[in-house]
Design a protein around this motif. Structure first.
Motif, PDB file in Angstrom:
ATOM      1  N   MET C 391       0.855  -1.190   0.000  1.00  0.00           N
ATOM      2  CA  MET C 391       0.000   0.000   0.000  1.00  0.00           C
ATOM      3  C   MET C 391       0.884   1.230   0.000  1.00  0.00           C
ATOM      4  O   MET C 391       2.011   1.197   0.480  1.00  0.00           O
ATOM      5  CB  MET C 391      -0.854   0.039   1.279  1.00  0.00           C
ATOM      6  N   GLU C 395      -1.557   6.472   2.005  1.00  0.00           N
ATOM      7  CA  GLU C 395      -2.901   5.893   1.986  1.00  0.00           C
ATOM      8  C   GLU C 395      -3.140   5.045   3.238  1.00  0.00           C
ATOM      9  O   GLU C 395      -4.212   5.070   3.839  1.00  0.00           O
ATOM     10  CB  GLU C 395      -3.097   5.010   0.731  1.00  0.00           C
ATOM     11  N   PHE C 396      -2.115   4.282   3.602  1.00  0.00           N
ATOM     12  CA  PHE C 396      -2.217   3.421   4.786  1.00  0.00           C
ATOM     13  C   PHE C 396      -2.465   4.273   6.032  1.00  0.00           C
ATOM     14  O   PHE C 396      -3.289   3.949   6.885  1.00  0.00           O
ATOM     15  CB  PHE C 396      -0.926   2.614   4.925  1.00  0.00           C
TER      16      PHE C 396
END
Ligand SMILES: Cc1cc2nc3c(=O)[nH]c(=O)nc-3n(C[C@H](O)[C@H](O)[C@H](O)COP(=O)(O)OP(=O)(O)OC[C@H]3O[C@@H](n4cnc5c(N)ncnc54)[C@H](O)[C@@H]3O)c2cc1C
Ligand code: FES
Ligand code: FES
Lengths: 161, 276, 785
Positions: C391, C395-396
């Motif tokens: 990822m 975003e994570f």
């Protein structure tokens, strides 16, 4: 031959900010200690006493000098400038205006070094600025605003010819 | 704050200096010479030395010269690093000196003090080693000229001091490079520092920071000049032939010093090859 | 009638201390010269761990000018801010190299120093605990045999007798075990670094004088004037009212001057010479080796996610290196635990935070109070886990960012009012650092450019009853004197407080005269100037004082103008009738009371007072950590871009970005100064600073030549600072604290960028070329070409 001995204090003349002072020193006293404790000029700060930080910078014959690395007896017949003698310098003003001051402890030393730098190198580039100002440590500002102040004065001096 | 007292003398001539030394010494006093004084002051405050008398050599005309005399460049021991850099009479020395300490300290540190330093670094000696400089020393027994490498490991005879350095003019403007690495920032003691020049098609190189004393080594140089080998081979062989044990301290481990030396030697080759 | 006053909150007013500082006129403690005072020097331990068999002072007494020598047996009682475990002078035993074993008082500093070197101590060396990892081992030598018997000064400190654990703080939220077993993917890693130094440019010093009437006058470079009073009261049995503490402006502090060390020593010294004025000043080497430093750290972080990549479980084991004494490290151990997850929503949390004794100099608070350290561990883990999950790291983070409605590890409920906007911060930082799907690129010179980010949070971990007060005294010309016990240490606090007062009183900020010094004789109580709490606590106190003054002004004004108080408004240095602003009276006419033309008077000097105390904070439950530890959480994000030279293992920091949600920003320029200076400090420490110990536990780099800090040119070429201003409901004009925050994400962002650049996980600090080279796995002492 100049001599100063230990058993007693020696009286030496020092020329500071255009004024002459007769001061009592031990041979082992540094210029920094003497300026502060004997003459009462406390603008030069003690921060390392070891030549590593520049807080004690004064000008000796116009050149920046760590006053902790100089004996008072060595400074006889030299022209000494401290921050108290630079009240009207544009560099001092630039430090205020460019937000280059936080705790202020490094400030007098920096201003003196910067002042000498722009006098000696009116065309100082980044490399020159860094070379000179690596002599001073500041723990608060991150140097950005200090560099801005120097650049501001260099620019201003160029404009004013 | 220096926690002890001493007498301070600033003689006007070498004779007066020696006389002062001898008379003080006879009184059983510990006497030290002093040119820039930065090391005397900091070592004294830090408890690394004491003195009963200090003889400042800055007032002696012999120690403050910086001039060409015949085939020699004469550098007085009391010349500051910044004076050397600004005069730029010996570019390799200027460049090496420019990396010692910081700009403000270099207004005070002298070449004499750096060469006679009790620290291991003495970076000013590197250019002198490769340029075959000689040094002039004066003592109770008179004046003497010695090859500069005699100062690498430091100790002069009791009462003797350094007045001048003489560098052959023919060695001042040869192709050169000076390289230094510290642990982190630009101001700091070297983990490796080198000064190199090319004379008669051969590289000469001297090192500091690697070992107890600065040095120049014939075997290392022979390897670095061995044209039968590739660049990489020369460097790794040269490192294998380092004459002495490599320092291992908090500034850098032995392994990292060797690694860094490899990098600097590669850089040195690149720079020197690019020069006429 | 709004001509004179301009809105000052939100304006870059010049700092009120800048001109004085630029001229060298400011008197720091060392600049106040008093002829005739005596000078103290400490003789310090030359062993890291040893029994003191005897102390011989004979040679020291022979030095001319020596007036007194004090040793540990003269005051053998341990003191401390949290756990009283430290005798001011070593007694029976020394626990670190550099620990004070005696104080010498002499006429001149050089004599005291000479004598200090002549104190001869006979030691019986003991085995040394030379790392926090060693300290944690079962059979490690014991540093404090009596830790179970030490007095607890405040709650939430749990020593484990028979070990080197000075405190063990637990967080148990949800059911970690079950949640961990259910995770679809997990990640574990360990992080560490050594003790390091605050290195404020002004070293610490203190003077003490004991007057014949029993008053004790202390001058100190301290962030904690009222703590000094408290400690003198608790341990020297002095009446609180008889201890008067003066604090001038400080030359930097960074948390290091929150600890109380020199003042009790100077008190013992003064006491030994009949109360004469004695000064104790630390030279740089003492400030580094003897005075308290920045903690060392070892952390193991385990994170688990569900199918969607949401964090479900987190386990955190922190070993906080306190050094020889617990001081504030015990509080940091707690602070690190209560914010252990970072600004992420994790339903199941298990944390063991240990405060560990070692035979190193002791640690105290450092800007960020445990958070720069925990953020390094958390944010490195977030990056590595994101990579494992394939990822994008940002975003994570966004997927898991904490929001109002979530709870913290101690199960405090977050609301729109008590937490900033984490998602907004990281999103904006992403734009400013110009994040792309591949954060690594190569320049035309063959250098590798890489970026790293960090998201962080911190609550203000004050004590639950922390408070501040402020007094506004009106002068005859209508201007105002502002006095409070907030210490000016470079952060610009006095300027901010003046702005807050001016805004509320609708006066020009130039009419507020702030007392720069603190004098506990007339400044109201304030907890301490730490924990980014001053804007919040003192700021609110100033507001309350201003409201109080406004009430008084209206009361006098109503009589003078013959109207009711409700009809009046205060502004522009006047009290006037709301409906008819032309009708009014100048404040200067009523500031000292009003005199009618016929001589009658009403009122008197207007003195506004105000206090602000923390509300609804609770201590933490011993077994689960349950509690409400802080008033609000400020959040922020930082990004760093570096240029890495893979050939020689050096790098240059190109850009540093800080986005901070600090609520309303009172002064954008002083706030920017704080953020720039903060990230700079964090980067300086992360890139190069660390105490290096030898096998005897002795610091090898105790001066500013060998303890290398960033110098001009090492700093990022570009610093970007932006604020997101989600107002805080109960902060002054919506402000939250920001003082410490700039430092928090620096180490993590730097390590993340270097990990990307080098393809090696940088889980240790400092990131010197050699450290990176080692981590790159090149075998020791073997060079390949
Ligand atoms: C901030 C700082 C940073 C430094 N960084 C570096 C560095 O990067 N690399 C490096 O190589 N060095 C470095 N040094 C060390 C410095 O170069 C040496 O300490 C040098 O000795 C200082 O020169 P000086 O003229 O001040 O010496 P002094 O203090 O005058 O003398 C040094 C020593 O030499 C003796 N001496 C001086 N002159 C003579 C003479 N003419 N004859 C005989 N003996 C004499 C003195 O008795 C003393 O023992 C640094 C020093 C400072 C202060
Ligand atoms: S005090 Fe002189 S350089 Fe630091
Ligand atoms: S402003 Fe604090 S050290 Fe420079």
């Amino acid at each position: 031959m100049i001599m100063s001995n230990t058993s007693k204090y020696t009286v030496i003349p020092l020329l500071v900010n255009g004024q002459s002072h007769d001061v009592m020193v031990r041979s082992a006293d540094t210029l920094l200690h003497t300026l502060r404790e004997q003459i009462g000029l406390t603008g030069a700060k003690h921060a390392c006493g070891n030549g590593d930080c520049g807080a004690c910078t004064v000008l000796v014959d116009g050149k920046p000098m760590h006053s902790c690395l100089m004996l008072a007896v060595e400074a006889v017949s030299e022209e000494i400038t401290t921050i108290e003698g630079l009240k009207h310098s544009e560099m001092r003003q630039a430090f205020v205006e460019q937000w280059a001051i936080q705790c202020g402890y490094c400030t007098p030393g920096f201003i003196l070094n910067c002042h000498a730098l722009v006098k000696e190198h009116p065309d100082a580039d980044d490399e020159k600025i860094e070379e000179w100002l690596q002599s001073n440590l500041c723990r608060c500002t991150g140097y950005y605003e200090i560099k801005q102040a120097v650049k501001f004065v260099l620019e201003m001096n160029k404009k004013n010819g | 704050m220096i926690p002890f007292n001493f007498d301070y003398f600033k003689p006007d001539s070498t004779e007066e200096a020696i006389k002062t030394y001898t008379s003080e010494w006879k009184l059983g006093k510990k006497v030290v010479y002093f040119t820039g004084g930065t090391e005397v002051i900091t070592f004294s405050r830090g408890g690394k030395m004491t003195a009963d008398a200090v003889i400042d050599l800055k007032g002696i005309p012999d120690c403050t010269v910086l001039e060409m005399v015949g085939e020699k460049l004469i550098i007085g021991a009391a010349i500051t690093l910044n004076q050397l850099i600004e005069s730029d009479v010996f570019p390799l020395l200027s460049e090496t000196a420019r990396r010692i300490a910081d700009h403000t300290s270099r207004n005070k540190i002298t070449i004499g003090g750096n060469l006679m330093s009790k620290l291991n670094y003495k970076e000013c000696i590197l250019p002198l080693l490769v340029a075959e400089a000689v040094v002039v020393i004066v003592g109770p027994k008179g004046m003497e000229e010695l090859p500069a490498e005699k100062l690498a490991s430091g100790i002069l005879e009791e009462g003797t001091f350094l007045t001048q350095i003489k560098v052959p003019v023919s060695n001042l403007n040869l192709p050169y490079t000076s390289l230094k690495r510290t642990r982190t920032t630009k101001v700091g003691y070297p983990i490796v520092s080198l000064a190199a020049l090319i004379k008669e098609d051969r590289i000469r190189v001297a090192f500091s920071g690697l070992d107890e004393y600065p040095f120049r080594s014939a075997v290392v140089e022979a390897t670095l000049n061995d044209r039968t080998l590739s660049d990489e081979q020369r460097i790794s062989k040269a490192i294998a032939k380092l004459p002495t044990s490599i320092s291992d301290d908090f500034l850098a481990s032995k392994g990292f010093r060797k690694f860094t030396l490899g990098i600097l030697l590669t850089e040195m080759n690149t720079v020197l090859e690019g020069q006429p | 009638m709004q001509n004179g006053f301009h809105k000052t909150v939100g304006t870059a007013e010049q700092r009120i201390d800048a001109i004085e500082k630029s001229t060298g006129n400011v008197k720091y403690l060392g600049d106040k010269l008093t002829k005739g005072m005596l000078h103290a020097k400490v003789a310090t331990s030359t062993e890291a761990h040893a029994i003191i068999k005897s102390i011989n002072t004979m040679e020291a007494w022979k030095v001319p000018g020596v007036h007194a020598i004090v040793t540990g047996d003269m005051f053998p009682f341990p003191i401390g801010p949290i756990l009283a475990d430290r005798p001011p002078l070593a007694f029976k035993k020394v626990r670190y190299y550099g620990e004070p074993v005696a104080i010498i008082v002499a006429e001149h500093p050089y004599q005291a120093k000479q004598a200090a070197r002549k104190i001869i101590v006979d030691y019986e060396p003991l085995p040394i605990v030379n790392s926090v990892e060693q300290a944690f081992q079962k059979d490690a030598p014991l540093i404090h045999e009596q830790s179970g018997q030490y007095t607890k000064i405040i709650d939430n400190v749990y020593p484990v007798p028979g070990t080197n654990i000075a405190s063990h703080i637990k967080i148990r939220k949800g059911d970690f075990g079950q949640a961990w077993a259910a995770c679809t993917d997990t990640f574990t890693a360990t992080y560490s670094f050594n003790l390091s130094d605050h290195a404020a440019m002004e070293t610490r010093s203190a003077t003490v004088e004991i007057n014949p009437d029993g008053r004790v006058i202390v001058h100190s470079t301290s962030q904690s004037p009222y703590t000094i009073k408290k400690i003198f009261n608790q341990f020297f049995n002095l009446e609180v009212g008889k201890v008067i503490v003066h604090i001038p402006m400080l030359g930097g502090a960074f948390g290091g001057k929150g600890a109380v060390q020199l003042e009790p020593l100077a008190y013992l010294a003064s006491n030994a010479v009949g109360g004469k004025l004695v000064k104790l000043h630390f030279e740089r080497e003492e400030d580094m080796m003897t005075a308290p430093c920045h903690i060392g750290f070892n952390a193991t972080v385990k994170l688990g996610v569900n199918q969607e990549g949401k964090l479900m479980a987190g386990q955190y084991t922190f070993l906080i290196e306190a050094g020889a004494y617990s001081d504030q490290a015990a509080g940091i151990t707690r602070a690190a635990a209560l914010d252990c997850t970072g600004p992420y929503h994790i339903p199941n949390v298990w944390c063991d935070s240990y405060c560990m004794y070692t035979n190193h100099p002791y640690a105290t608070s450092f800007r960020g109070y445990g958070h720069p350290e925990l953020t390094f561990a958390i944010e490195r883990t977030m990056d590595q886990f994101a990579n494992k999950l394939k990822m994008d790291p940002i975003e994570f983070r966004l997927l898991n960012a904490i929001k109002p409605g979530h709870t913290t590890p101690t199960q405090s409920v977050l609301t729109v009012n008590n937490i900033g906007d984490a998602a907004k911060c990281i999103t904006r930082a992403k734009e400013l650092i110009e994040w792309t799907s591949d954060p690594v690129s190569t320049t035309k010179d063959g250098l590798i450019r890489a970026k790293g980010v960090a998201l962080f949070w911190k609550t203000s971990t004050t004590s639950t009853n922390a408070q501040a007060g402020a007094i506004l005294l009106f002068e005859p010309d209508g201007s105002v004197k502002l006095s409070c016990a907030a210490v000016e240490l470079g952060q610009g606090t006095k300027t901010i407080l003046a702005q807050i007062a001016a805004e509320r009183l609708k006066m020009d900020v130039s009419e507020i005269h702030v007392t720069m010094e603190v004098n506990t004789q007339y400044t109201p109580h304030q907890w301490r100037t730490v924990a980014s709490s001053t804007t919040f606590l003192a700021g609110n106190a100033v507001l309350a004082a201003a409201d109080d003054a406004i009430r008084q002004l209206k009361k006098i004004g109503a009589v003078a103008l013959q109207c009711s108080e409700e009809d009046l408004e205060v502004g522009n240095s006047r009290v006037y009738i709301k409906s008819d602003p032309m009708k009014g009276i100048a404040i200067k006419t009523i500031a000292l009371g009003y005199k009618f033309p016929d001589g009658h008077t009403v009122g008197g000097q207007v003195i506004g007072t105000g206090v602000k105390m923390q509300r609804q904070l609770t201590t933490m439950d011993k077994e689960t950590g349950f509690g409400d530890p802080g008033p609000w959480w400020s959040v922020g994000a930082q990004g760093v871009e570096i240029e890495w030279d893979e050939r020689n293992f050096t790098y240059k920091i190109i850009k540093a970005v800080t986005v901070m949600d600090g609520g309303t920003i009172i002064n954008p320029m002083t706030a920017t100064q704080q953020m720039r200076g903060g990230i700079f400090l964090g980067l300086s420490i992360a890139s190069g600073e660390s105490f290096e110990f030898n096998e005897q536990g002795v610091i090898q780099n105790p001066d500013l030549r060998t303890y290398q800090m960033m110098r001009m040119g090492d700093q990022p070429s570009e610093y970007i600072v932006e604020f997101i201003e989600t107002p805080s409901e109960d902060g002054p004009f919506g402000a939250r604290g920001i003082g410490e925050y700039g430092v928090i994400g620096a180490a993590a962002a730097l390590a993340n960028s270097l990990s990307s650049a080098t393809n090696v996980e940088m889980n240790k600090l400092p990131l010197t070329p050699e450290m990176i080279w080692r981590m790159k796995g090149e075998a020791y002492d073997s060079v390949q070409f």
